[in-house]
Design an enzyme around this catalytic site. Structure first.
Site, mmCIF file in Angstrom:
data_model
loop_
_atom_site.group_PDB
_atom_site.id
_atom_site.type_symbol
_atom_site.label_atom_id
_atom_site.label_comp_id
_atom_site.label_asym_id
_atom_site.label_seq_id
_atom_site.Cartn_x
_atom_site.Cartn_y
_atom_site.Cartn_z
ATOM 1 C CE1 TYR A 58 31.918 36.936 45.047
ATOM 2 C CE2 TYR A 58 31.901 39.255 44.402
ATOM 3 C CZ TYR A 58 32.033 38.278 45.372
ATOM 4 O OH TYR A 58 32.254 38.655 46.655
ATOM 5 C CB CYS A 115 44.858 25.098 56.071
ATOM 6 S SG CYS A 115 43.356 24.713 55.133
ATOM 7 C CB CYS A 131 43.795 28.718 50.853
ATOM 8 S SG CYS A 131 44.105 27.552 49.510
ATOM 9 C CD GLU A 177 30.388 41.304 47.891
ATOM 10 O OE1 GLU A 177 31.326 41.048 47.110
ATOM 11 O OE2 GLU A 177 30.311 40.833 49.036
ATOM 12 C CG ASP A 196 35.836 35.070 45.915
ATOM 13 O OD1 ASP A 196 35.798 33.876 46.244
ATOM 14 O OD2 ASP A 196 36.532 35.903 46.516
#
Length: 298
Positions: free
Chosen positions: A122, A205, A195, A39, A140
């Site tokens: 986050y 999508c 996206c 992360e 995020d």
DNA sequence: AAGCCGTGGCT
DNA sequence: TAGCCAAGGCT
């Protein structure tokens, strides 16, 4: 939970089950430490560049205590060209804090994670969700973009995370812990693969039919110009060059070698001082510099 | 709370 | 080509 929300969840979760990338920090055998390292590395850095460095780090430092036992400069060196090298220093400091305050185990609550260096809103949510299965919304840049389009009907999210965005993310989070955990990563993946910021592939999508932005006719962004970041000639460029020399050298480097990377003396010395102040560089003797070799109280 | 902090690929 | 953009955090 309404039937509509339920259908939305089902479509996204099914899409993710089918299309997800096989990333090592998502595998069942990934440790909380591995998740935390991933992360931090992924902050503002693309997956493909992180992959090899993450592998190297986890092989070399499989636990927080392993990293804490090293000089911080080794973390900076092994950071390579991921960018924003203060993250390497913070990860080292986080490893130290985990070893000293948490018995060597990555803490599992958002509040405890937030106390670690380099772990913001986050990252704390991401580690709590992905490594510990907590039902928290992980928001995020991908999630913000997907939800800006899907729910709000605009092309881009706000410049920085807003209260309204947090509320939207929480309202969309599935009730069950197991669905919520997958939902978080699935929406992120949808933003990363379909996206996307520039040329979204709406025809691929799974929730195109419920997308407010599509329903609006995919309107272009309206509003004040979004600010980019200058690069050429900035202190960041100079700092990058100085640090690259130190990363690629085994021992201390003479000041003269650092003078070669940038002509403007005032700017160069200011940047060198800044790197020292940040703990990324350590003066050695009268006229040499190296990556930090010992722990440092800051 | 805007501005700063790296790096490289893509359009 | 020159921006734009990439799983942000910190001050």
């Amino acid at each position: 939970m309404t039937e509509q929300a339920d259908a939305l969840h089902r479509r996204v979760l099914e899409w993710y089950a089918r299309e997800q990338r096989d990333l090592p920090w998502r595998r069942p055998d990934a440790s909380p430490w591995g998740v935390l390292v991933s992360e931090v590395m992924l902050q503002q850095t693309p997956v493909v560049r992180v992959l090899p460095v993450w592998q190297e780090w986890l092989t070399r430092w499989p636990t927080p205590a392993d990293l804490a036992a090293e000089a911080p400069g080794e973390a900076v060196r092994a950071w390579g060209r991921l960018g924003y090298p203060r993250r390497a220093l913070r990860l080292h400091a986080a490893g130290t804090a985990i070893a000293e305050r948490h018995g060597g185990r990555v803490p599992g609550t958002v509040a405890e994670l937030r106390e670690l260096p380099g772990v913001g809103e986050y990252t704390a949510a991401a580690v709590a969700a992905f490594a510990f299965g907590r039902r928290v919304a992980v928001v995020d840049t991908n999630v913000r973009r997907v939800e800006a389009r899907l729910v709000t009907g605009v092309q881009h999210a706000a410049p920085s995370l807003t209260t309204a965005e947090r509320q939207v993310a929480e309202s969309l989070l599935p009730q069950s812990d197991s669905d919520a955990k997958v939902w978080n990563v699935a929406v992120m993946e949808l933003g990363a693969l379909v996206c996307t910021a520039r040329a979204p592939r709406c025809s691929d999508c799974p929730v195109e039919s419920s997308c407010a932005w599509v329903a609006n006719g995919r309107p272009a962004y309206v509003g004040p110009a979004r600010r980019g970041q200058a690069w050429a000639g900035t202190d960041r460029q100079v700092r990058g060059r100085l640090l690259q020399v130190l990363r690629e050298s085994d021992g201390p480097v003479p000041h003269d070698r650092l003078r070669e990377v940038w002509d403007d003396e005032v700017q160069r010395e200011r940047c060198l001082d800044g790197l020292v102040a940040d703990g990324l560089v350590e003066p050695v003797g009268e006229a040499e510099f190296s990556l930090p070799r010992a722990g440092r109280a800051r």
